[in-house]
Scaffold this active site. Structure first.
Site, short mmCIF file in Angstrom:
data_model
loop_
_atom_site.label_atom_id
_atom_site.label_comp_id
_atom_site.label_asym_id
_atom_site.label_seq_id
_atom_site.Cartn_x
_atom_site.Cartn_y
_atom_site.Cartn_z
N ASP A 1 46.53 81.77 31.26
CA ASP A 1 47.81 81.06 31.22
C ASP A 1 48.70 81.67 30.13
OD1 ASP A 1 49.00 78.19 32.23
OD2 ASP A 1 49.61 78.68 30.16
N GLU B 1 52.86 80.17 35.85
CA GLU B 1 52.45 81.21 34.91
C GLU B 1 50.94 81.25 34.76
OE1 GLU B 1 53.96 78.37 34.21
OE2 GLU B 1 53.53 77.63 32.19
#
Lengths: 112, 331
Positions: free
Chosen positions: B193, B236
């Protein structure tokens, strides 16, 4: 057994006689026709109708591919006679006459 | 952008050509008639296809499984194992299920045709057939098959990054876990992440954010092995399935990914670097019954620990150990 005379002795030529891809195969097919005639005659005489039907089925499927559709159609007639009835012994004469017609067509097939 | 599109097309083409690594289509002819074999062979002599032959149903099934041909021409009326039975068997097998089959048959009953189409035959040609027409039908079947493969592939790829998408990740994860458990092999599942990604979008605009996502995807691709399955999990978040890789080995690779990202000077925001936090669930000799969901849960938990302990780091743990996840040193 009836012997149907040849109505014509005019040779039948393959539709693909001038196709370079096919010349060799057409020759091969024509050269093997006497063997096929022997096999079908033998199957008919010994009343091996399953074998005969198989031979007809194969010839029907293949002849057109070698450029002899009339032989295929004729073999198809014999095949359908053999498929139609359960009591084939009653149909022997019909089968015989169709078969002789087919054989005479096969004899007229020419590779050149 | 152009580079990415090219890469996407390249990937699709690879998938297409990947059909047993051969670019030339292979045609399997299953027919008991020697004449049909001869005729088709003669007609395909100069074609761009490789023709392989089986002379009966049983041999046909065997060759289909062995060679995974691009297309099968199948006669119905064969002694012993007939064509419909061959078709049924091929459809039951995962590897042969999607191979298009053109039925060639002297049988003309409607019922046979219906049965063949119900078994997903692509086309039905009655004997005697015209070989020129047959060739055209084969070409049409191959074209449709190619497009289908491309569409299936496209539905599994992420449009922005060219990585696999979430759906494909879910599909493959279960397979890879059961494979690793069955053979007692290593496996790592990774969640990645990007740190504070929202602020990149907010401060520098979405094009800047997209550039980060694309660049990060290319770093992952560059650092990972071909056998690793790299996905954009969503937003993301990225995920990785690393077969035959224990958590320690995974960490070594992922630290390289992390460092490579950290060192990039971004044209649109040179003053602001981007980092990533990474959680790994792995095992060196997988066994036992841990569900795909639990694997992801452990990787997520480690990702959370990486975030909690300062970001820009990799946290790993054995998936089937009861111990606390090990905290790896920050880079």
């Amino acid at each position: 057994m009836s012997q149907t005379p040849d109505h014509s002795s005019t040779p039948i030529h393959s539709e693909f006689a001038s196709d370079p891809d096919m010349i060799e195969l057409v020759d091969l097919f024509v050269s093997e026709l006497p063997d096929r005639i022997d096999q079908m005659t033998q199957a008919f005489e010994s009343q091996q109708f399953t074998d005969l039907k198989r031979l007809m089925h194969q010839l029907r499927g293949a002849s057109g591919g070698y450029g002899f559709p009339t032989i295929g159609i004729s073999a198809g007639f014999v095949e359908s006679l053999l498929s139609e009835s359960t009591d084939l012994s009653a149909q022997v004469e019909d089968i015989d006459s169709q078969l002789q017609e087919l054989i005479s067509l096969c004899r007229r097939a020419s590779s050149s | 952008m152009a580079g990415k599109k090219l890469e996407f097309v390249e990937r699709c083409m690879n998938v297409l050509n990947d059909h047993k690594g051969q670019s030339q289509p292979t045609l399997l002819l299953v027919d008991d008639s020697i004449d049909v074999h001869r005729l088709i062979k003669a007609r395909f002599r100069n074609s761009e296809m490789t023709l392989i032959s089986a002379h009966g149903g049983r041999e046909g099934i065997k060759m289909a499984k062995e060679h995974l041909p691009t297309l099968i021409l199948l006669d119905l009326d064969m002694p012993e194992v007939d064509g419909l039975e061959v078709l049924r068997t091929l459809r039951e097998d995962l590897t042969t299920r999607n191979i298009p089959v053109i039925v060639l048959s002297g049988l003309v009953s409607t019922q046979d045709k219906v049965t063949a189409f119900d078994l997903d035959a692509y086309d039905y040609v009655t004997k005697p057939f015209d070989l020129v027409e047959l060739r055209a039908r084969i070409r049409a079947a191959l074209k449709t098959q190619r497009l289908l493969t491309m569409l299936t592939e496209r539905a599994r790829l992420d449009g922005l990054t060219g990585l696999w998408n979430r759906a494909y990740f879910d599909e493959r994860l279960a397979e890879e876990i059961s494979g690793a458990v069955r053979h007692g092999r290593a496996l790592s599942v990774v969640m990645l992440d990007l740190d504070h990604f929202k602020s990149v979008n907010d401060s520098f605009g979405h094009p800047a954010g997209d550039a980060v996502l694309e660049r990060f995807a290319s770093i992952i691709k560059a650092q990972c092995r071909k056998t690793d399955i790299a996905c954009r999990y969503g937003g993301e978040e990225f995920s990785l399935i690393m077969p035959d890789t224990g958590p320690e080995d995974a960490k070594a690779v992922l630290d390289r990914v992390r460092t490579a990202l950290e060192q990039i000077r971004w044209p649109m925001h040179p003053e602001r670097n981007v980092t990533v936090s990474i959680g790994v669930a792995g095992c060196t000799q997988c066994r036992g019954d841990v569900s795909a969901k639990d694997w992801v849960h452990v990787a997520d938990k480690n990702l959370y620990k990486a975030k909690e302990s300062g970001r820009n780091r990799v946290v790993i743990s054995e998936v089937d150990s009861d111990g606390e996840p090990k905290l790896a040193a920050a880079g």
